[in-house]
Design a protein around this motif. Structure first.
Motif, mmCIF file in Angstrom:
data_model
loop_
_atom_site.group_PDB
_atom_site.id
_atom_site.type_symbol
_atom_site.label_atom_id
_atom_site.label_comp_id
_atom_site.label_asym_id
_atom_site.label_seq_id
_atom_site.Cartn_x
_atom_site.Cartn_y
_atom_site.Cartn_z
ATOM 1 N N GLU A 70 24.930 7.430 36.925
ATOM 2 C CA GLU A 70 25.153 8.819 36.536
ATOM 3 C C GLU A 70 25.796 9.567 37.690
ATOM 4 O O GLU A 70 25.702 9.158 38.844
ATOM 5 N N GLY A 72 6.299 2.802 23.156
ATOM 6 C CA GLY A 72 7.698 2.699 22.743
ATOM 7 C C GLY A 72 8.635 3.235 23.795
ATOM 8 O O GLY A 72 8.336 3.228 24.971
ATOM 9 N N ARG A 73 9.782 3.686 23.327
ATOM 10 C CA ARG A 73 10.909 4.030 24.180
ATOM 11 C C ARG A 73 10.600 5.162 25.168
ATOM 12 O O ARG A 73 10.037 6.179 24.781
ATOM 13 N N HIS A 74 10.965 4.977 26.421
ATOM 14 C CA HIS A 74 10.812 6.035 27.416
ATOM 15 C C HIS A 74 12.026 6.948 27.341
ATOM 16 O O HIS A 74 13.021 6.753 28.023
ATOM 17 N N ALA A 75 11.911 7.934 26.446
ATOM 18 C CA ALA A 75 13.049 8.836 26.258
ATOM 19 C C ALA A 75 12.526 10.251 26.088
ATOM 20 O O ALA A 75 11.433 10.471 25.581
ATOM 21 N N VAL A 76 13.336 11.205 26.527
ATOM 22 C CA VAL A 76 12.934 12.600 26.437
ATOM 23 C C VAL A 76 12.658 12.996 24.985
ATOM 24 O O VAL A 76 11.665 13.663 24.687
ATOM 25 N N PHE A 77 13.535 12.553 24.083
ATOM 26 C CA PHE A 77 13.362 12.903 22.677
ATOM 27 C C PHE A 77 12.029 12.378 22.144
ATOM 28 O O PHE A 77 11.263 13.111 21.502
ATOM 29 N N GLU A 134 23.638 9.048 29.707
ATOM 30 C CA GLU A 134 22.505 9.756 29.117
ATOM 31 C C GLU A 134 22.719 10.197 27.672
ATOM 32 O O GLU A 134 21.776 10.382 26.937
ATOM 33 N N TYR A 191 5.986 9.452 31.113
ATOM 34 C CA TYR A 191 6.017 8.609 29.914
ATOM 35 C C TYR A 191 4.815 7.673 29.849
ATOM 36 O O TYR A 191 4.749 6.800 28.993
ATOM 37 N N VAL A 231 17.468 14.920 41.189
ATOM 38 C CA VAL A 231 16.759 13.762 40.656
ATOM 39 C C VAL A 231 16.872 12.586 41.609
ATOM 40 O O VAL A 231 17.952 12.054 41.841
ATOM 41 N N THR A 232 15.743 12.186 42.184
ATOM 42 C CA THR A 232 15.739 11.023 43.068
ATOM 43 C C THR A 232 15.474 9.785 42.233
ATOM 44 O O THR A 232 14.454 9.726 41.546
ATOM 45 N N GLN A 246 10.807 0.841 32.409
ATOM 46 C CA GLN A 246 12.054 1.267 31.754
ATOM 47 C C GLN A 246 12.648 2.470 32.475
ATOM 48 O O GLN A 246 11.918 3.340 32.920
ATOM 49 N N THR A 247 13.954 2.497 32.565
ATOM 50 C CA THR A 247 14.576 3.719 33.076
ATOM 51 C C THR A 247 14.567 4.726 31.929
ATOM 52 O O THR A 247 15.011 4.416 30.833
ATOM 53 N N PRO A 248 14.041 5.936 32.185
ATOM 54 C CA PRO A 248 14.004 6.897 31.088
ATOM 55 C C PRO A 248 15.396 7.351 30.669
ATOM 56 O O PRO A 248 16.313 7.380 31.475
ATOM 57 N N ARG A 249 15.527 7.655 29.375
ATOM 58 C CA ARG A 249 16.811 8.119 28.823
ATOM 59 C C ARG A 249 16.579 9.390 28.039
ATOM 60 O O ARG A 249 15.436 9.796 27.878
ATOM 61 N N ARG A 250 17.631 9.992 27.567
ATOM 62 C CA ARG A 250 17.440 11.188 26.745
ATOM 63 C C ARG A 250 17.082 10.802 25.311
ATOM 64 O O ARG A 250 16.262 11.446 24.684
ATOM 65 N N PHE A 251 17.719 9.739 24.801
ATOM 66 C CA PHE A 251 17.399 9.307 23.433
ATOM 67 C C PHE A 251 16.983 7.850 23.399
ATOM 68 O O PHE A 251 17.421 7.072 24.223
ATOM 69 N N THR A 295 15.485 13.661 32.859
ATOM 70 C CA THR A 295 14.687 12.625 32.178
ATOM 71 C C THR A 295 13.552 12.115 33.064
ATOM 72 O O THR A 295 12.493 11.779 32.572
ATOM 73 N N GLU A 296 13.804 12.073 34.365
ATOM 74 C CA GLU A 296 12.817 11.505 35.280
ATOM 75 C C GLU A 296 11.591 12.402 35.437
ATOM 76 O O GLU A 296 10.585 11.978 35.981
#
Lengths: 402, 460
Positions: free
Chosen positions: B339, A222-227, A134, A217, B345-346, B455-460, A212-213
């Protein structure tokens, strides 16, 4: 049959031997060995063979027990504390000195500031741009992906783990900007942060821990990201989550990025006491802030503050100032309601239509007495406004309509 | 021979001989090794009788039992895989810490900094998956060749019992793999065990207590990890070792592989039937047939070969080949590590281990809504159907009334129908496993293997 089997046995034996040799080869030709060899060459070239012999070999790590971190970055980044390699190419460059004086490597490791996967000894895994990791290294690559001007800005998120209660921290420009914005836009009107604030929006104290889940989103390009989600949400809350009642503050992308970094830094991280000795572990409001708050809460417009009307509306003539200013100033509500809805204020507040009907039904439930109180106060406010206008016009007249 | 030599040297009492005697070098060496080119039959037989490693083999073995095409050596391959798993697992026990705080990190250490850690873990994982597959295939082979049926060759045969032991071993293999699945303590592990144990809990009456005992509580936590660890590293391997030994011993008791029954039956056919005659009994003359001793002599020398070297060399080939395939797969497929486990988180989708995915599919299929009432398939698909399958497997040898002549042959006409039904069940399990593994995406929707998931979500 026997001789055929014997041949098979020989073939298998030789294959297994070859495979074993390959496994041995793979174990002993890892990339970090190449980096260490290259570093030794560089040291030989610059400082002589004697110094090169002092370069340690094998997997190196910084184990910070207190922070539960094992950072093997120094296996390849060997020059961290060497003098004279300040301009060498990475991974052989000396770490900038200033920051290390207060944050020694042995006490902080690498990943607590830089992110990345400290355990890893291969480049893609260590820099963390891999699935199921992550926290990638917060540097050039991620900055470029998000068009962030300062590639070191992202790291400020991690700095703020310890520095979260600082008002301003030297060198943390993005976070400092964001902290100013929190005050300026009065986020606490709706959100609780560090135990202080309103309850209209969600508590943001540990926003950085939200998995994150748990973000939607679906409306994000674009990108599936928290930021990415946070930045988009700060720039246009309704676009990302249509049900949100958060106002659009018209933030620049840099401000939105700064705020995203700030909220993502708000995590419940156990920090050993020795790292934050002497730090006040809560938000202490300044005297000016306390005075302002007191004035809002105890002044003539206290009713509108206590009942959260001020989240959207200013009542400027009563000294109530809304940061968001989503709705119109209520100082002239008496005439404004008439103009907008063709109904008297009394009539409208008792049986509102449009947005106000939703807000009064869901967010701010007011009793009949409270509504009457509001009507009376708004009439006072209009009176006060007219008085102020007269006062203002007598010394220097302003153009009509203003 | 060896002891004679020793007594002679004792008499001469030379220094070297005394030393040799003390270290007992030669006898021990001889106990562990054997010549693979015996000069005489006696030497060949001696190797098996005297040698500790070989003692469970018969001195001579029929050529049919050695053939590649009859048994595919699947049982042996399973045993070799179990050996690889025991060795790699033994080393891994020194490196893995069964605590929720350290487990994940110790696996990261294995992957990145322990010498050959990635190899040990990868080999252990691949061998475990292969073992599940090979043990299953072994069962398929035994069923299709009717090898669970008693013949007439040996006295005291009980092949049905050995088949039941085999079914138990298959279940233990699955349990071994399942308990090992949790140990890395990552998201994959945590949620696979969650799905697996939730299926178990849907059994009536016993479901919840079973889950409680298995998990050591109601959630997967430290108590679960240590339970799974002890089961995985001690109890289940012990049970496997014991049952495999018994399984092997029974093969010997049952007169070897079922394919050897054929020759006996053929020889028997050529025998003359007993002649009707007068028989004298103690009470006088009675009618009937003479006492017919049902013993057919088969010429051993004709179709049997010494186990050493014929069996031992083949065993070595199988052992090496299995090891090679496992290592090759280890090098080609990287062992996943997601992870760290996070109960909050499921992952979407959350899947059971692949060998239980046919069950998860069955649960999906048997979950349906009729008129507002949802029937939960966990009971039907997760408990009743697999329960019926295991019960049927255990009891099947006692219902199989096909003639003795069908034993030990591939696809005999006499067993055509039961083999067809069996193959349909096997195919259904394989198809459901494939769908569950490769075609189930987020929200358990069907995705074609070439279709991309979200997409699998990420932090960045």
């Amino acid at each position: 049959m026997f001789s055929k089997d014997a041949i098979k046995l020989y073939v298998m034996g030789i294959s297994l031997l070859a495979l074993t040799a390959f496994v041995f080869f793979r174990e002993n030709t890892t990339d970090w060995r190449d980096y260490q060899a290259e570093f030794r060459d560089l040291v030989t070239e610059k400082f002589g063979a004697e110094r090169a012999e002092q370069v340690p070999s094998g997997v190196q790590q910084i184990w910070v027990k207190d922070l539960d971190r094992v950072d093997r970055c120094v296996t390849c980044h060997q020059a961290m504390e060497w003098k004279g390699l300040e301009t060498a190419p990475n991974p052989y460059r000396t770490h900038p000195k200033g920051i290390l004086e207060k944050h020694p490597l042995t006490a902080y490791g690498c990943t607590s500031c830089h992110g990345g996967q400290g355990f890893s000894t291969t480049l893609p895994d260590a820099h963390g741009n891999v699935e199921h990791w992550e926290e990638p290294v917060l540097g050039q690559e991620v900055s470029e992906a998000y068009l962030i001007k300062n590639s070191k800005a992202l790291m400020e998120m991690n700095c703020n783990s310890c520095h979260r209660y600082d008002r301003q921290t030297t060198g943390m420009d993005y976070i400092n900007t964001a902290k100013n914005l929190v005050e300026e836009k009065d986020c606490r009107a709706c959100h609780t942060i560090n135990g202080r604030g309103g309850i209209i929006g969600p508590d943001l104290t540990y926003e950085g821990d939200k998995p994150t889940e748990q973000f939607d989103y679906g409306r994000l390009t674009g990108r599936h990201a928290v930021f990415a989600w946070q930045v988009a949400h700060f720039q246009n809350p309704k676009m990302v989550s249509p049900d949100s009642i958060m106002p659009n503050f018209g933030l620049s992308s840099q401000d939105a990025q700064a705020l995203a970094l700030l909220v993502m830094s708000w995590k419940k991280e156990p920090i050993p006491a020795s790292y934050i000795s002497g730090v006040q572990l809560r938000d202490v409001p300044t005297p000016e802030e306390i005075a302002k708050e007191k004035e809002m809460l105890e002044g003539d417009g206290a009713f509108f503050v206590q009942n959260k009307c001020f989240v959207c509306h200013s009542v400027s003539s009563l000294g109530v100032n809304s940061a968001a200013k989503i709705g119109p100033d209520l100082s002239d509500a008496v005439v404004d309601v008439q103009n907008r809805f063709g109904r008297t204020l009394d009539d409208f507040l008792m049986d509102p239509t449009g947005t106000m009907s939703v807000v009064l039904a869901t967010q701010i439930p007011l009793t009949t007495e409270q509504r009457q109180q509001a009507i009376a106060l708004l009439k006072v406010a209009y009176q006060r406004k007219l008085e102020q206008q007269i006062k203002n016009t007598s010394p220097s007249p302003t153009p009509a309509g203003k | 021979m060896a002891t004679e030599e020793i007594s002679e040297t004792k008499a001469s009492s030379s220094l070297l001989a005394t030393l040799r005697e003390k270290l007992a070098l030669k006898p021990m060496w001889e106990k562990l090794t054997w010549t693979w080119k015996p000069e005489t039959k006696r030497e060949a037989g001696d190797a098996v009788v005297r040698n500790f490693v070989l003692h469970w083999f018969p001195a001579k073995v029929s050529l049919e039992s050695l053939s590649w095409g009859y048994s595919f050596w699947l049982g042996t391959i399973s045993a070799v895989l179990f050996l690889i798993l025991t060795i790699t697992g033994g080393i891994l026990m020194f490196l893995y810490v069964p605590s929720v705080e350290r487990a994940y990190l110790s696996v990261k250490d294995l992957e990145f900094s322990t010498s050959y850690g990635w190899f040990l873990r990868g080999l252990h994982r691949i061998s475990a998956h292969l073992m599940v597959a090979v043990v299953f295939l072994h069962m398929v082979r035994v069923f299709l060749t009717g090898a669970f049926k008693n013949g007439r060759k040996a006295v005291g045969q009980n092949r049905p019992l050995n088949w039941i032991v085999g079914v138990a071993l298959l279940l233990i293999t699955l349990l071994l793999s399942f308990t090992g699945y949790l140990l890395p303590w990552d998201q994959l592990a945590y949620w696979a065990i969650t799905v697996g144990t939730n299926i178990a809990s849907s059994a009536p009456v016993f479901g919840d207590p079973t889950r409680f005992i298995l998990l050591g509580g109601t959630t997967i936590e430290q108590a679960t990890l240590i339970r799974f660890y002890v089961l995985h590293c001690f109890l289940l391997p012990l049970a496997t070792f014991g049952l495999v030994s018994y399984h092997m011993w029974r093969v010997r008791k049952d007169g070897g592989l079922a394919c050897t029954e054929k020759r006996y039956e053929e020889a028997k056919k050529q025998e003359q039937p007993a002649i009707a005659s007068k028989t004298y009994s103690l009470l006088g003359i009675t009618g009937g047939t003479a006492v017919d001793v049902q013993n057919v002599m088969i010429d051993d020398e004709e179709d049997k070969v010494p186990s050493s070297p014929y069996l031992t060399v083949r065993l070595a080939v199988v052992t090496l080949a299995t090891t090679i395939v496992s290592i090759l797969l280890t090098l080609l497929v990287r062992a996943p590590l997601e992870e760290a486990a996070n109960p909050a988180v499921t992952p979407n989708p959350a899947k059971a281990p692949w060998y239980f995915l046919w069950l998860q599919e069955l649960v999906t299929i048997t979950t349906f809504t009729v008129g507002g009432i949802t029937i939960n398939g966990a009971l039907i698909g997760g408990i009743i159907l697999p329960g019926v399958l295991v019960a049927a497997a255990v009891l099947w040898p006692y219902f199989d009334k096909s003639p003795v002549s069908s034993i030990g042959r591939w696809f005999p006409k006499e067993r055509k129908w039961q083999n067809r039904v069996f193959l349909i069940i096997v195919a259904a399990i394989l198809i459901l496993t494939f769908i569950g593994t490769y075609m189930r995406g987020p929200f358990w929707e069907i995705y074609m293997p070439w279709q991309e998931w979200e997409q699998t979500p990420r932090r960045f």
